[in-house]
Design an enzyme around this catalytic site. Structure first.
Site, PDB file in Angstrom:
ATOM      1  CD  GLU A 141      -8.968  -3.250  -6.070  1.00 31.05           C
ATOM      2  OE1 GLU A 141      -9.306  -2.078  -5.826  1.00 31.05           O
ATOM      3  OE2 GLU A 141      -8.316  -3.955  -5.258  1.00 31.05           O
ATOM      4  CE  LYS A 175      -3.986  -2.239   0.458  1.00 31.19           C
ATOM      5  NZ  LYS A 175      -5.110  -2.171  -0.472  1.00 31.19           N
ATOM      6  CB  SER A 219      -8.606  -9.330   2.103  1.00 26.28           C
ATOM      7  OG  SER A 219      -9.670  -9.250   1.173  1.00 26.28           O
ATOM      8  N   GLY A 271      -3.285  -5.643   4.354  1.00 28.05           N
ATOM      9  CA  GLY A 271      -2.521  -4.669   3.587  1.00 28.05           C
ATOM     10  C   GLY A 271      -2.022  -3.544   4.465  1.00 28.05           C
ATOM     11  CG  HIS A 323      -9.510  -8.941  -5.997  1.00 29.86           C
ATOM     12  ND1 HIS A 323     -10.618  -8.110  -5.950  1.00 29.86           N
ATOM     13  CD2 HIS A 323      -8.629  -8.444  -5.089  1.00 29.86           C
ATOM     14  CE1 HIS A 323     -10.397  -7.152  -5.063  1.00 29.86           C
ATOM     15  NE2 HIS A 323      -9.210  -7.333  -4.524  1.00 29.86           N
ATOM     16  CG  HIS A 360     -10.481 -11.620  -1.951  1.00 33.10           C
ATOM     17  ND1 HIS A 360      -9.781 -10.701  -1.195  1.00 33.10           N
ATOM     18  CD2 HIS A 360      -9.598 -12.092  -2.874  1.00 33.10           C
ATOM     19  CE1 HIS A 360      -8.540 -10.608  -1.654  1.00 33.10           C
ATOM     20  NE2 HIS A 360      -8.409 -11.446  -2.671  1.00 33.10           N
ATOM     21  CE  LYS A 409      -6.688   0.017  -3.815  1.00 33.64           C
ATOM     22  NZ  LYS A 409      -8.097  -0.370  -4.123  1.00 33.64           N
TER      23      LYS A 409
END
Length: 424
Positions: free
Chosen positions: A188, A159, A347, A371, A277, A310, A161
Site C-alpha cells: 500500500e 516482503k 490477505s 506475502g 487496497h 480486500h 514491503k
C-alpha cells in the site's frame, strides 16, 4: 412559515409509522444517545444528514419539506439502538458518492448528542444506483483475461514491503511468477522513490512478466500501485496501459471517492482493471460501535467500480470475524442490478497450511494473497509460490495437505515451518 415557538424540531424527523417509498434511499445506523432520548437522537441524525439545522426556522421551502429524512424504525440493540432512516432522492446528486457520504457520513459523526454512531449499511434504490457503472470487468471478466476458470487467483507482495531497487524487485518478481503466482502486487505504501522510481519499475516489471508468460504459458499480471494525487494517478495509469498492463492498484480509502470515481473513468478508457487496497479503513471500520462498516465501504466501492477489493481472511493476522467477512464476500459476488460482481481479496497472515480452511470458508471466487507466507519459505520465493499453488490445488481437489506434500517438497517444507498456524 413555521408557526411554532419551539426551539428544536428533531422529533419532526421521526415517524415510526412511515412506510418508505421505492425511490427512497435507506440508511441503517447504530447509535448511543448522550443525554437525550433515543427518539431525539435518531431525529438529530436524520435532521443533520438531510435538511436540518439545530433550531426551527422562519421559513421552509416546499422542496425542503419534501426532502426531510424520516426515521421509520427504532429498536434497542445492546448498549444502543438501531435506526433506519428513509431519504428522498432529492437530497442526493446523481452519480456522486462524495456527495452521498457527505450527507449520511458527514457532520452526523460530530454531534455531541451521540456517544457513538456507526453507519451499518445503505440501500440505494435503482433510480440512484443506475448512475453508477460498477466494475468494468468484475469476476467473470478477470477470469477471462487471466485464463483461470475454476480456482482462486494467487497473489503476493514482495516482503519486506519497502527497500527494493528496481532490479532487485524484478528478480523477485521473476521468481514469484515462475513459481506459480498469478498476480504480483505492490504494497500500500510502495509507490515511487529515489531507490525505485515508478516509471523505471513499470517498464522493467512488464518485460519480466512477458518473459515469464512465454516460459510458463500462463497469464501473469502486476498490481502496480498508482496511488497519488489524481493527476499523477492518471499519468501512471497511462504508463501501465502503454506497457501492456491489465491492472492498476489504488489505495481507495486514502485516495478518496472523488479520485476513485475519476480513475474509474480513466481506467475504462485504458482498459485497466482496478485492484482496491483498503489501507486506513480500520481507522473507522474496526470499532464496532462507531464509524462505518467495512460492508458499507465495500458496497460503495462496488458501486463506483473496483474489480477486486480486500475484505479479510478470518484465519490470518488482520481483524475481522468470519460472519462479517462472509457477509461482505457474499454481497460482492451477488447479483445486483447492472453492477458486476467483485472479486474479494483475502490477505494478511496467510500461508499454504491455511488454504483448505480458507477455501472451505469462502469458496473459489477469491483472490488469495500471501506475502510472508510465500516470501518466508525456507527455499525462497519461487518455492514459496509453488507451495501456495500446490496447497490451493490440493484444497480444490479435496486432498489432504500432508498427502499432497508427498509429491511437493515445496509444500512439505512450508508445512514443516508454519504447519497450520493462524497468526495473531
Amino acid at each position: 412559515m413555521v408557526s411554532s415557538m419551539k426551539v428544536e424540531w428533531y422529533l419532526d424527523f421521526v415517524d415510526l409509522n412511515y412506510e418508505p417509498g421505492r425511490d427512497e434511499l435507506i440508511v441503517e445506523y447504530y447509535f448511543e444517545p448522550n443525554g437525550v432520548s433515543p427518539e431525539e437522537a435518531a431525529g438529530r441524525i436524520a435532521s443533520e444528514s438531510s435538511i436540518g439545522t439545530w433550531t426551527t426556522l422562519w421559513k421552509l421551502p416546499e422542496m425542503a419539506k419534501r426532502s426531510m429524512a424520516k426515521v421509520f424504525y427504532l429498536e434497542k440493540h445492546g448498549e444502543g439502538y438501531i435506526a433506519k432512516i428513509a431519504y428522498p432522492l432529492t437530497l442526493f446528486e446523481e452519480g456522486s458518492l462524495v456527495q452521498l457520504f457527505s450527507a449520511i457520513a458527514g457532520n452526523v459523526f460530530g454531534m455531541k448528542a451521540l456517544k457513538n454512531l456507526r453507519l451499518l449499511d445503505f440501500h440505494p434504490p435503482y433510480e440512484y444506483l443506475r448512475h453508477f457503472k460498477g466494475p468494468q470487468f468484475g469476476v467473470k471478466g478477470i477470469r477471462e483475461f487471466m485464463g483461470i476458470k475454476d480456482r482462486p487467483l494467487t497473489a503476493t507482495v514482495p516482503k519486506p514491503k519497502m527497500g527494493w531497487s528496481v532490479e532487485e524487485y524484478a528478480e523477485i518478481a521473476y521468481e514469484l511468477w515462475s513459481g506459480g503466482i498469478d498476480l504480483l502486487k505492490d504494497d500500500e505504501n510502495f509507490t515511487s522513490f529515489p531507490f525505485n522510481r515508478f516509471e523505471e519499475r513499470v517498464k522493467k516489471l512488464y518485460r519480466v512478466r512477458d518473459r515469464v508468460e512465454a516460459e510458463t504459458g500462463e497469464t501473469k499480471e502486476y498490481l502496480i500501485n498508482i496511488t497519488g494525487p489524481v493527476n499523477v494517478m492518471e499519468k501512471r495509469a497511462e504508463l501501465v496501459a502503454n506497457e501492456g498492463g491489465q491492472y492498476v492498484m489504488i489505495d481507495i480509502v486514502v485516495a478518496g471517492w472523488s479520485a476513485l470515481q475519476y480513475m474509474r473513468e480513466v481506467t475504462e478508457d485504458l482498459g485497466l482493471a482496478i485492484h482496491a487496497h483498503r489501507a486506513m479503513h480500520a481507522a473507522f471500520t474496526r470499532n464496532p460501535k462507531h464509524g462505518i462498516t467495512m460492508f458499507a465501504l465495500a458496497k460503495a466501492a462496488r458501486m463506483i467500480g473496483v474489480d477486486q477489493i480486500h475484505t479479510g481472511t478470518a484465519v490470518g493476522k488482520m481483524a475481522g470475524d468470519y460472519e462479517e467477512i462472509k457477509k461482505i464476500n457474499d454481497f460482492l459476488l451477488s447479483k445486483w442490478e447492472h453492477i458486476r460482481p467483485v472479486f474479494p481479496v483475502a490477505s494478511g497472515g496467510l500461508h499454504p497450511g491455511l488454504m483448505p480452511e480458507l477455501i472451505r470458508l469462502f469458496g473459489k471466487d477469491l483472490v488469495i494473497q500471501a506475502g510472508g507466507g510465500v516470501m518466508g519459505h525456507p527455499d525462497g520465493p519461487r518455492a514459496g509460490a509453488k507451495a501456495l499453488r500446490d496447497a490451493i490445488d490440493a484444497a480444490i481437489e479435496g486432498l489432504d495437505l500432508e498427502e499432497k506434500a508427498k509429491s511437493s517438497p515445496e509444500l512439505k517444507k512450508a508445512l514443516d515451518k508454519w504447519g497450520y498456524l493462524k497468526p495473531k
